[in-house]
Design a protein around this motif. Structure first.
Motif, mmCIF file in Angstrom:
data_model
loop_
_atom_site.group_PDB
_atom_site.id
_atom_site.type_symbol
_atom_site.label_atom_id
_atom_site.label_comp_id
_atom_site.label_asym_id
_atom_site.label_seq_id
_atom_site.Cartn_x
_atom_site.Cartn_y
_atom_site.Cartn_z
ATOM 1 N N ALA A 85 -40.395 29.179 -27.678
ATOM 2 C CA ALA A 85 -41.281 29.807 -26.698
ATOM 3 C C ALA A 85 -41.876 31.116 -27.212
ATOM 4 O O ALA A 85 -42.841 31.628 -26.644
ATOM 5 C CB ALA A 85 -40.516 30.072 -25.406
ATOM 6 N N ASP A 86 -41.325 31.650 -28.311
ATOM 7 C CA ASP A 86 -41.779 32.916 -28.880
ATOM 8 C C ASP A 86 -42.905 32.641 -29.882
ATOM 9 O O ASP A 86 -42.675 32.513 -31.091
ATOM 10 C CB ASP A 86 -40.605 33.628 -29.551
ATOM 11 N N SER A 87 -44.122 32.552 -29.400
ATOM 12 C CA SER A 87 -45.260 32.191 -30.252
ATOM 13 C C SER A 87 -45.515 33.211 -31.352
ATOM 14 O O SER A 87 -45.892 32.842 -32.478
ATOM 15 C CB SER A 87 -46.518 32.019 -29.401
ATOM 16 N N ASP A 88 -45.296 34.480 -31.069
ATOM 17 C CA ASP A 88 -45.510 35.508 -32.091
ATOM 18 C C ASP A 88 -44.513 35.349 -33.231
ATOM 19 O O ASP A 88 -44.872 35.506 -34.408
ATOM 20 C CB ASP A 88 -45.378 36.898 -31.469
ATOM 21 N N LEU A 104 -43.478 33.518 -38.864
ATOM 22 C CA LEU A 104 -42.692 32.674 -39.765
ATOM 23 C C LEU A 104 -43.604 31.749 -40.568
ATOM 24 O O LEU A 104 -43.427 31.586 -41.789
ATOM 25 C CB LEU A 104 -41.681 31.860 -38.951
ATOM 26 N N PHE A 105 -44.590 31.154 -39.916
ATOM 27 C CA PHE A 105 -45.534 30.285 -40.622
ATOM 28 C C PHE A 105 -46.353 31.084 -41.625
ATOM 29 O O PHE A 105 -46.607 30.618 -42.746
ATOM 30 C CB PHE A 105 -46.459 29.595 -39.616
ATOM 31 N N ALA A 106 -46.772 32.287 -41.244
ATOM 32 C CA ALA A 106 -47.558 33.120 -42.150
ATOM 33 C C ALA A 106 -46.746 33.511 -43.380
ATOM 34 O O ALA A 106 -47.276 33.583 -44.502
ATOM 35 C CB ALA A 106 -48.051 34.360 -41.413
ATOM 36 N N GLU A 107 -45.454 33.736 -43.190
ATOM 37 C CA GLU A 107 -44.593 34.136 -44.305
ATOM 38 C C GLU A 107 -44.398 33.013 -45.312
ATOM 39 O O GLU A 107 -44.395 33.243 -46.531
ATOM 40 C CB GLU A 107 -43.229 34.572 -43.761
ATOM 41 N N HIS A 108 -44.223 31.781 -44.836
ATOM 42 C CA HIS A 108 -43.812 30.691 -45.727
ATOM 43 C C HIS A 108 -44.918 29.699 -46.064
ATOM 44 O O HIS A 108 -44.777 28.951 -47.047
ATOM 45 C CB HIS A 108 -42.636 29.927 -45.104
ATOM 46 N N GLY A 109 -45.973 29.647 -45.276
ATOM 47 C CA GLY A 109 -47.043 28.690 -45.562
ATOM 48 C C GLY A 109 -46.578 27.247 -45.532
ATOM 49 O O GLY A 109 -46.956 26.444 -46.399
ATOM 50 N N VAL A 140 -51.255 23.786 -36.298
ATOM 51 C CA VAL A 140 -52.712 23.680 -36.464
ATOM 52 C C VAL A 140 -53.273 24.976 -37.046
ATOM 53 O O VAL A 140 -54.095 24.964 -37.977
ATOM 54 C CB VAL A 140 -53.374 23.342 -35.118
ATOM 55 N N LYS A 141 -52.831 26.093 -36.522
ATOM 56 C CA LYS A 141 -53.340 27.390 -36.975
ATOM 57 C C LYS A 141 -53.072 27.611 -38.453
ATOM 58 O O LYS A 141 -53.915 28.195 -39.174
ATOM 59 C CB LYS A 141 -52.700 28.509 -36.154
#
Length: 326
Positions: A53-56, A61-66, A105-106
């Motif tokens: 539920a914590d979208s931020d 996490l996605f930005a860090e690891h790709g 998706v982002k």
């Protein structure tokens, strides 16, 4: 390659994480530890404790690891509970899957493997479910998973991501080396409950419904060993890495065992004749649910190695005895 596994500290997720690590993948686990355990990550995989539920938090996490690959296990899974607390299931299962897919998706995720369930079928004709069978869930658990499948299908069509939704039948057993297994404190899985009864941790096992239209009157399920279920995820990942298209796959053995047969097998393996008590049917339980499981073999190239009720029970019993130091 670094892959994200949500719910990777739980029963099913931890076995898949272990197999992924043994296959050479770098794994990041995202889990709130509500039903999972950090020490189930036996190869030192990175654990990030957080909520879907914590979208931020997910975005960071996605930005860090790709990540290009995500395996999604995090969910509430008790069908009878979903009947009495449906909003928990639509929140934790459906809405949180929406949050995860939004992040995928982002950040350009290419491959997604979804932990779905045979509960999406409800009560299939003759108790046998093929992937083409109508999806008519009879409880909010099945509905929440089916809604997630629909979202995943539409996201893949719109954004070029490819996915496999694995529809599990009755998962049971434990790692044959007893490194991990089912640890949920209030577990409802029949083989675990029966093993606990054999250890004296429960007074008895309840048989919910003895008047079903089955040979012995009790419910029949397709029990699959956790190791075979986990290996199906690696087969699904290999399929997507080969360029496989979005699909849905049953994961079961294509044969069933009744509640009475399972109880008798646990008694035989444990050597303990624990009591079993007949009880009324539970809401949301079909009489029989068995997989038509050909597609996993033909499409994914999956080969099960533990297709035997005695093996499933023996591994579950060994784990339960170790867990409770008996």
């Amino acid at each position: 390659m670094t892959v994200l596994v949500t719910g990777g500290a739980g029963y099913i997720g931890s076995h898949v994480v272990r197999q992924l690590s043994e296959a050479g993948y770098t794994v990041v686990v995202y889990d709130n530890l509500s039903t999972g355990f950090a020490d189930a990550l036996v190869h030192g995989e990175r654990l990030v404790v957080g909520e879907l539920a914590d979208s931020d938090r997910l975005d960071a996490l996605f930005a860090e690891h790709g990540f290009k690959t995500v395996l999604h296990f995090a969910a509430s899974i008790v069908a009878p509970e979903s009947v009495t607390d449906p909003l928990k299931y639509y929140s934790n299962n459906t809405r949180n899957t929406l949050n995860l897919l939004t992040a995928c998706v982002k950040h350009g995720v290419e491959r997604f493997i979804f932990s779905s369930t045979a509960a999406v079928y409800g009560m299939p004709e003759n108790g046998i479910a093929a992937e083409e069978s109508p999806t008519v869930p009879i409880n909010p658990y099945g509905t929440s998973k089916l809604m997630s499948e629909w979202m995943l299908r539409d996201v893949c069509a719109a954004h070029g991501m490819r996915s496999v939704a694995l529809r599990y039948f009755n998962v049971a057993g434990a790692d044959p080396q007893a490194r991990m297994g089912q640890r949920t404190p209030e577990a409802t899985h029949l083989i675990k409950v029966s093993s606990q009864a054999a250890l004296g941790m429960r007074e008895k096992v309840s048989i919910f419904g003895t008047d079903y239209a089955t040979p012995d009157g009790t419910g029949i399920r397709d029990y699959i060993h956790i190791e075979d279920l986990a290996s199906a995820h690696l087969a699904a990942l290999a399929y997507l890495e080969r360029g496989g298209e979005t699909t849905r796959i049953n994961v079961g053995y294509g044969k069933g065992a009744s509640v009475r047969e399972v109880i008798e097998m646990v008694r035989r393996v444990s050597g303990v004749h624990f009591p079993a008590e007949e009880a009324p049917r539970r809401p949301g339980d079909p009489a029989m649910l068995v997989a038509k499981a050909d597609r996993a073999r033909t499409v994914l190239g999956w080969t099960p190695h533990y297709d035997d009720l005695e093996t499933i029970v023996a591994d579950a019993w060994r784990w339960e005895a170790k867990l409770n130091k008996r």
